[in-house]
Design a protein around this motif. Structure first.
Motif, mmCIF file in Angstrom:
data_model
loop_
_atom_site.group_PDB
_atom_site.id
_atom_site.type_symbol
_atom_site.label_atom_id
_atom_site.label_comp_id
_atom_site.label_asym_id
_atom_site.label_seq_id
_atom_site.Cartn_x
_atom_site.Cartn_y
_atom_site.Cartn_z
ATOM 1 N N UNK A 9 0.943 -1.146 0.018
ATOM 2 C CA UNK A 9 0.089 0.207 0.333
ATOM 3 C C UNK A 9 0.933 1.163 0.034
ATOM 4 N N UNK A 10 0.404 2.329 -0.630
ATOM 5 C CA UNK A 10 1.346 3.664 -0.653
ATOM 6 C C UNK A 10 1.196 4.174 1.060
ATOM 7 N N UNK A 11 2.308 4.725 1.415
ATOM 8 C CA UNK A 11 2.529 5.646 2.653
ATOM 9 C C UNK A 11 1.009 6.290 3.046
ATOM 10 N N UNK A 12 0.974 6.179 4.264
ATOM 11 C CA UNK A 12 -0.171 6.819 4.682
ATOM 12 C C UNK A 12 0.156 7.902 5.927
ATOM 13 N N UNK A 13 -0.477 8.774 6.220
ATOM 14 C CA UNK A 13 -0.170 9.755 7.033
ATOM 15 C C UNK A 13 -1.416 10.149 8.012
ATOM 16 N N UNK A 14 -0.980 10.364 9.502
ATOM 17 C CA UNK A 14 -2.122 10.910 10.445
ATOM 18 C C UNK A 14 -1.328 11.899 11.579
ATOM 19 N N UNK A 15 -2.339 12.211 11.954
ATOM 20 C CA UNK A 15 -1.822 13.548 12.938
ATOM 21 C C UNK A 15 -1.941 12.921 14.160
ATOM 22 N N UNK A 16 -2.376 11.821 14.400
ATOM 23 C CA UNK A 16 -2.268 11.051 15.624
ATOM 24 C C UNK A 16 -1.234 10.509 16.181
ATOM 25 N N UNK A 17 -0.442 11.396 17.181
ATOM 26 C CA UNK A 17 1.024 11.036 17.706
ATOM 27 C C UNK A 17 0.922 11.108 18.915
ATOM 28 N N UNK A 18 2.134 10.561 19.537
ATOM 29 C CA UNK A 18 2.185 10.627 21.043
ATOM 30 C C UNK A 18 1.601 9.711 21.832
ATOM 31 N N UNK A 19 0.870 8.524 21.271
ATOM 32 C CA UNK A 19 0.145 7.669 22.182
ATOM 33 C C UNK A 19 0.831 6.315 21.653
ATOM 34 N N UNK A 20 0.284 5.299 21.932
ATOM 35 C CA UNK A 20 0.743 3.724 21.642
ATOM 36 C C UNK A 20 -0.522 3.210 20.845
ATOM 37 N N UNK A 21 -0.649 3.623 19.625
ATOM 38 C CA UNK A 21 -1.839 2.679 19.051
ATOM 39 C C UNK A 21 -1.163 2.062 17.643
ATOM 40 N N UNK A 22 -1.950 1.053 17.268
ATOM 41 C CA UNK A 22 -1.657 0.295 16.303
ATOM 42 C C UNK A 22 -2.882 0.377 15.052
ATOM 43 N N UNK A 23 -2.785 -0.258 13.861
ATOM 44 C CA UNK A 23 -3.878 -0.277 13.003
ATOM 45 C C UNK A 23 -4.333 -1.653 12.594
ATOM 46 N N UNK A 24 -5.666 -1.524 12.091
ATOM 47 C CA UNK A 24 -6.288 -2.536 11.631
ATOM 48 C C UNK A 24 -6.418 -2.335 10.286
ATOM 49 N N UNK A 25 -6.070 -3.362 9.136
ATOM 50 C CA UNK A 25 -5.856 -3.028 7.856
ATOM 51 C C UNK A 25 -6.994 -4.201 7.362
ATOM 52 N N UNK A 26 -7.934 -3.622 6.221
ATOM 53 C CA UNK A 26 -8.759 -4.622 5.764
ATOM 54 C C UNK A 26 -7.861 -5.063 4.384
ATOM 55 N N UNK A 27 -7.658 -6.295 4.258
ATOM 56 C CA UNK A 27 -7.082 -7.274 2.957
ATOM 57 C C UNK A 27 -8.008 -6.895 1.862
ATOM 58 N N UNK A 28 -9.267 -6.405 1.856
ATOM 59 C CA UNK A 28 -10.239 -6.516 0.675
ATOM 60 C C UNK A 28 -10.286 -5.196 0.100
ATOM 61 N N UNK A 29 -10.565 -3.961 0.784
ATOM 62 C CA UNK A 29 -10.605 -2.612 0.519
ATOM 63 C C UNK A 29 -9.658 -1.936 1.059
ATOM 64 N N UNK A 30 -8.620 -2.148 1.861
ATOM 65 C CA UNK A 30 -7.419 -1.432 2.129
ATOM 66 C C UNK A 30 -7.907 -0.290 3.153
ATOM 67 N N UNK A 31 -9.020 -0.241 3.845
ATOM 68 C CA UNK A 31 -9.246 0.647 4.674
ATOM 69 C C UNK A 31 -8.421 0.280 6.052
ATOM 70 N N UNK A 32 -8.120 1.446 6.798
ATOM 71 C CA UNK A 32 -7.182 1.331 7.773
ATOM 72 C C UNK A 32 -7.936 2.324 8.914
ATOM 73 N N UNK A 33 -7.877 1.638 10.141
ATOM 74 C CA UNK A 33 -8.390 2.271 11.393
ATOM 75 C C UNK A 33 -7.459 2.244 12.345
#
Length: 188
Positions: free
Chosen positions: A75-99
């Motif tokens: 997938x291409x690089x993605x950017x977010x402004x949620x920093x300073x905490x310890x969180x991870x990501x769920x990624x959909x194999x079908x549509x590529x959605x990231x949460x």
């Protein structure tokens, strides 16, 4: 937001520019956005800006810790402004959605290496892969509507009958494995 963003840039010694402010505004409320999408939003807001300028701004903001860059495999690089905490990501194999998903442990790094090999580990990046609820529902809906061809036509295909040859095919009816042997033996 502008003064808060301006202050955040100045506090880190970063020159405040219209491009950097627009990039930060593009990221606000749009987690996991690609550089191309950022460029589109920034162009709509301030006019002409090159994709390279967007990448430069994103790179600077990442290096200064104001935004985070993630790059899920394939997938291409993605950017977010949620920093300073310890969180991870769920990624959909079908549509590529990231949460985002909060870490179960809490503090970084949430995983401990068996042997750190002398590294000072300060972060563990975790990506959970699967299918999102929307894709799961689509898959379930599609499978409910499908029936095997034999069931739709009421006919059963006899395993002993061969399909009719394609009259438009120009290939010989030599099985592929035999064809390979024939090529090998003709080489000498």
């Amino acid at each position: 937001m502008a003064t808060d963003t301006t202050t955040r840039l100045r506090d880190r010694g970063i020159q405040v520019t219209a491009q950097r402010l627009a990039v930060l505004r593009a990221l606000a409320g749009r987690p996991h956005i690609t550089a191309d999408a950022v460029a589109t939003i920034v162009r709509a807001e301030i006019g002409a800006i090159s994709l390279q300028s967007v990448y430069d701004a994103l790179s600077l903001l990442v290096s200064e810790g104001l935004i985070r860059r993630i790059q899920p495999s394939g997938s291409p690089a993605r950017f977010e402004d949620r920093v300073g905490d310890n969180h991870h990501h769920l990624i959909c194999r079908s549509c590529g959605r990231v949460v985002d998903v909060d870490c179960a442990v809490g503090s970084a790094p949430c995983l401990t290496a068996i042997d750190d090999l002398g590294y000072e580990i300060d972060e563990a990046e975790v990506a959970y892969w699967g299918r999102c609820p929307d894709c799961l529902e689509q898959s379930r809906s599609a499978s409910r509507g499908k029936r095997p061809a034999a069931a739709r036509t009421g006919r059963r295909r006899d395993a002993r009958t061969k399909p009719a040859p394609n009259p438009h095919s120009h290939s010989k009816s030599i099985p592929r494995s035999n064809n390979r042997r024939a090529r090998r033996s003709s080489r000498g």
